[in-house]
Design a protein around this motif. Structure first.
Motif, PDB file in Angstrom:
ATOM      1  N   LYS A 147       0.823  -1.204   0.000  1.00  0.00           N
ATOM      2  CA  LYS A 147       0.000   0.000   0.000  1.00  0.00           C
ATOM      3  C   LYS A 147       0.863   1.263   0.000  1.00  0.00           C
ATOM      4  O   LYS A 147       0.752   2.098  -0.890  1.00  0.00           O
ATOM      5  CB  LYS A 147      -0.920  -0.022   1.227  1.00  0.00           C
ATOM      6  CG  LYS A 147      -1.986   1.052   1.245  1.00  0.00           C
ATOM      7  CD  LYS A 147      -2.918   0.830   2.436  1.00  0.00           C
ATOM      8  CE  LYS A 147      -4.018   1.866   2.495  1.00  0.00           C
ATOM      9  NZ  LYS A 147      -4.924   1.625   3.659  1.00  0.00           N
ATOM     10  N   THR A 148       1.711   1.398   1.003  1.00  0.00           N
ATOM     11  CA  THR A 148       2.629   2.533   1.087  1.00  0.00           C
ATOM     12  C   THR A 148       3.974   2.065   1.621  1.00  0.00           C
ATOM     13  O   THR A 148       4.044   1.113   2.405  1.00  0.00           O
ATOM     14  CB  THR A 148       2.091   3.650   2.011  1.00  0.00           C
ATOM     15  OG1 THR A 148       1.757   3.073   3.300  1.00  0.00           O
ATOM     16  CG2 THR A 148       0.870   4.313   1.429  1.00  0.00           C
ATOM     17  N   ILE A 149       5.028   2.753   1.198  1.00  0.00           N
ATOM     18  CA  ILE A 149       6.385   2.422   1.628  1.00  0.00           C
ATOM     19  C   ILE A 149       6.971   3.591   2.411  1.00  0.00           C
ATOM     20  O   ILE A 149       6.906   4.742   1.966  1.00  0.00           O
ATOM     21  CB  ILE A 149       7.287   2.087   0.424  1.00  0.00           C
ATOM     22  CG1 ILE A 149       6.801   0.796  -0.241  1.00  0.00           C
ATOM     23  CG2 ILE A 149       8.747   1.938   0.858  1.00  0.00           C
ATOM     24  CD1 ILE A 149       7.621   0.394  -1.450  1.00  0.00           C
ATOM     25  N   PHE A 155       3.535  -0.771   4.524  1.00  0.00           N
ATOM     26  CA  PHE A 155       2.188  -1.171   4.921  1.00  0.00           C
ATOM     27  C   PHE A 155       1.591  -2.031   3.810  1.00  0.00           C
ATOM     28  O   PHE A 155       1.669  -1.672   2.629  1.00  0.00           O
ATOM     29  CB  PHE A 155       1.314   0.054   5.174  1.00  0.00           C
ATOM     30  CG  PHE A 155       1.695   0.802   6.417  1.00  0.00           C
ATOM     31  CD1 PHE A 155       1.174   0.423   7.644  1.00  0.00           C
ATOM     32  CD2 PHE A 155       2.576   1.873   6.363  1.00  0.00           C
ATOM     33  CE1 PHE A 155       1.528   1.102   8.808  1.00  0.00           C
ATOM     34  CE2 PHE A 155       2.945   2.560   7.518  1.00  0.00           C
ATOM     35  CZ  PHE A 155       2.418   2.170   8.739  1.00  0.00           C
ATOM     36  N   ILE A 156       1.008  -3.159   4.206  1.00  0.00           N
ATOM     37  CA  ILE A 156       0.471  -4.128   3.260  1.00  0.00           C
ATOM     38  C   ILE A 156      -1.041  -4.233   3.415  1.00  0.00           C
ATOM     39  O   ILE A 156      -1.547  -4.452   4.521  1.00  0.00           O
ATOM     40  CB  ILE A 156       1.092  -5.532   3.478  1.00  0.00           C
ATOM     41  CG1 ILE A 156       2.619  -5.454   3.553  1.00  0.00           C
ATOM     42  CG2 ILE A 156       0.638  -6.485   2.383  1.00  0.00           C
ATOM     43  CD1 ILE A 156       3.290  -4.981   2.280  1.00  0.00           C
ATOM     44  N   PRO A 178      13.451  -0.017   2.005  1.00  0.00           N
ATOM     45  CA  PRO A 178      12.459  -1.005   1.573  1.00  0.00           C
ATOM     46  C   PRO A 178      12.239  -1.055   0.067  1.00  0.00           C
ATOM     47  O   PRO A 178      11.871  -2.100  -0.478  1.00  0.00           O
ATOM     48  CB  PRO A 178      11.192  -0.551   2.294  1.00  0.00           C
ATOM     49  CG  PRO A 178      11.679   0.134   3.517  1.00  0.00           C
ATOM     50  CD  PRO A 178      12.929   0.845   3.094  1.00  0.00           C
ATOM     51  N   LYS A 179      12.484   0.068  -0.643  1.00  0.00           N
ATOM     52  CA  LYS A 179      12.260   0.107  -2.083  1.00  0.00           C
ATOM     53  C   LYS A 179      13.228  -0.804  -2.845  1.00  0.00           C
ATOM     54  O   LYS A 179      13.015  -1.078  -4.020  1.00  0.00           O
ATOM     55  CB  LYS A 179      12.370   1.545  -2.595  1.00  0.00           C
ATOM     56  CG  LYS A 179      11.191   2.416  -2.192  1.00  0.00           C
ATOM     57  CD  LYS A 179      11.277   3.805  -2.797  1.00  0.00           C
ATOM     58  CE  LYS A 179      10.061   4.643  -2.408  1.00  0.00           C
ATOM     59  NZ  LYS A 179      10.123   6.016  -2.972  1.00  0.00           N
ATOM     60  N   GLY A 183       7.752  -2.574  -4.067  1.00  0.00           N
ATOM     61  CA  GLY A 183       7.267  -1.384  -4.744  1.00  0.00           C
ATOM     62  C   GLY A 183       5.785  -1.217  -4.476  1.00  0.00           C
ATOM     63  O   GLY A 183       5.052  -2.204  -4.310  1.00  0.00           O
ATOM     64  N   GLU A 184       5.306   0.025  -4.399  1.00  0.00           N
ATOM     65  CA  GLU A 184       3.891   0.276  -4.141  1.00  0.00           C
ATOM     66  C   GLU A 184       3.028  -0.321  -5.249  1.00  0.00           C
ATOM     67  O   GLU A 184       3.333  -0.171  -6.428  1.00  0.00           O
ATOM     68  CB  GLU A 184       3.643   1.778  -4.017  1.00  0.00           C
ATOM     69  CG  GLU A 184       4.265   2.376  -2.770  1.00  0.00           C
ATOM     70  CD  GLU A 184       3.918   3.840  -2.558  1.00  0.00           C
ATOM     71  OE1 GLU A 184       3.190   4.398  -3.403  1.00  0.00           O
ATOM     72  OE2 GLU A 184       4.359   4.418  -1.548  1.00  0.00           O
TER      73      GLU A 184
END
Length: 241
Positions: A147-149, A155-156, A178-179, A183-184
């Motif tokens: 969802k967001t990084i 967040f998943i 994390p990227k 990826g989002e």
């Protein structure tokens, strides 16, 4: 109507369910009801639409504030903030689409018909959340979408609830951000590693679904054996390889 249960299990006789009263017909001896999220057909009668009703609409065009829609032969409006769960700046891709929406305002005198897709999505998400939380256990493997990084993790979306993968649970190898791994919008499998008592915080792991390199380290690397490696980090006290 039975068609309102499409995609859902038809309740057994004796089951209690919540319904919305649509019309009382003494001539038929019937009270017409629908599911709170049940779709209903609307022709061109303003008396047939009311707040809370779920209907299908056709998106006709965009304007500065959102989308113009047709509910049967009635013209309505969907504000840009009511199109999706998250704000979408460019709404052109929705033109020509048919979608289910919830009526927020139906003013016959002013000819105002305001609808929301977001309200319906929130209800569906709440239903999905209840189902997921009812069966959620530590150790489960679930499918999710990134969802967001953030700098410290991601967040998943688990299809109704959100979980969190800390950067330390993304890879067995050291990563700086994390990227490098996620990826989002990416589909990802995760393992549930913790659940708070109130089930508001769900800890997830990506790396625990793969074999830890330490499990084979003892048999792969013998003491005294010469091996080749790559220097990944230098410190004042030595080097990591």
């Amino acid at each position: 109507p039975l068609k309102q249960f499409e995609g859902k299990e038809v309740p057994a006789v004796g089951t209690e369910i919540n319904v919305v009263v649509q019309k009382v017909s003494p001539e038929e001896g019937l009270i017409h009801v629908s599911l709170p999220s049940g779709r209903q057909k609307v022709q061109g009668n303003w008396d047939a639409v009311q707040i809370g009703m779920v209907v299908d609409c056709m998106i006709s065009k965009t304007n500065k504030g959102g989308l113009e829609v047709n509910v049967g032969s009635l013209r309505g409006f969907m504000p840009s903030g009511q199109v999706a769960l998250h704000f979408i700046e460019n709404l052109e891709s929705f033109v020509g689409q048919k979608m289910s929406v919830k009526i927020l305002e139906a003013n016959k005198a002013k000819r105002n018909l305001i609808v929301s897709r977001r309200a319906l999505l929130l209800e569906e998400r709440a239903e999905a959340e209840q189902k997921i939380l009812a069966t959620l256990e530590v150790g489960q493997t679930l499918d999710g979408t990134v969802k967001t990084i953030k700098d410290y993790g991601a967040f998943i979306d688990l299809g109704g609830v959100d979980g969190f993968v800390h950067i330390g649970q993304m890879s067995w190898q050291h990563i700086k951000h994390p990227k490098e791994v996620l990826g989002e919008g990416q589909a990802v499998q995760v393992k549930v590693i913790s659940i708070s008592d109130d089930k508001k915080k769900i800890g997830l792991s990506v790396k625990q679904l793969s074999v830890s390199p330490w499990e084979n380290a003892a048999s792969k690397y013998g003491v005294g054996e010469k091996v080749t490696g790559t220097v990944t980090r230098l410190t004042e006290f030595g080097a990591f390889v």
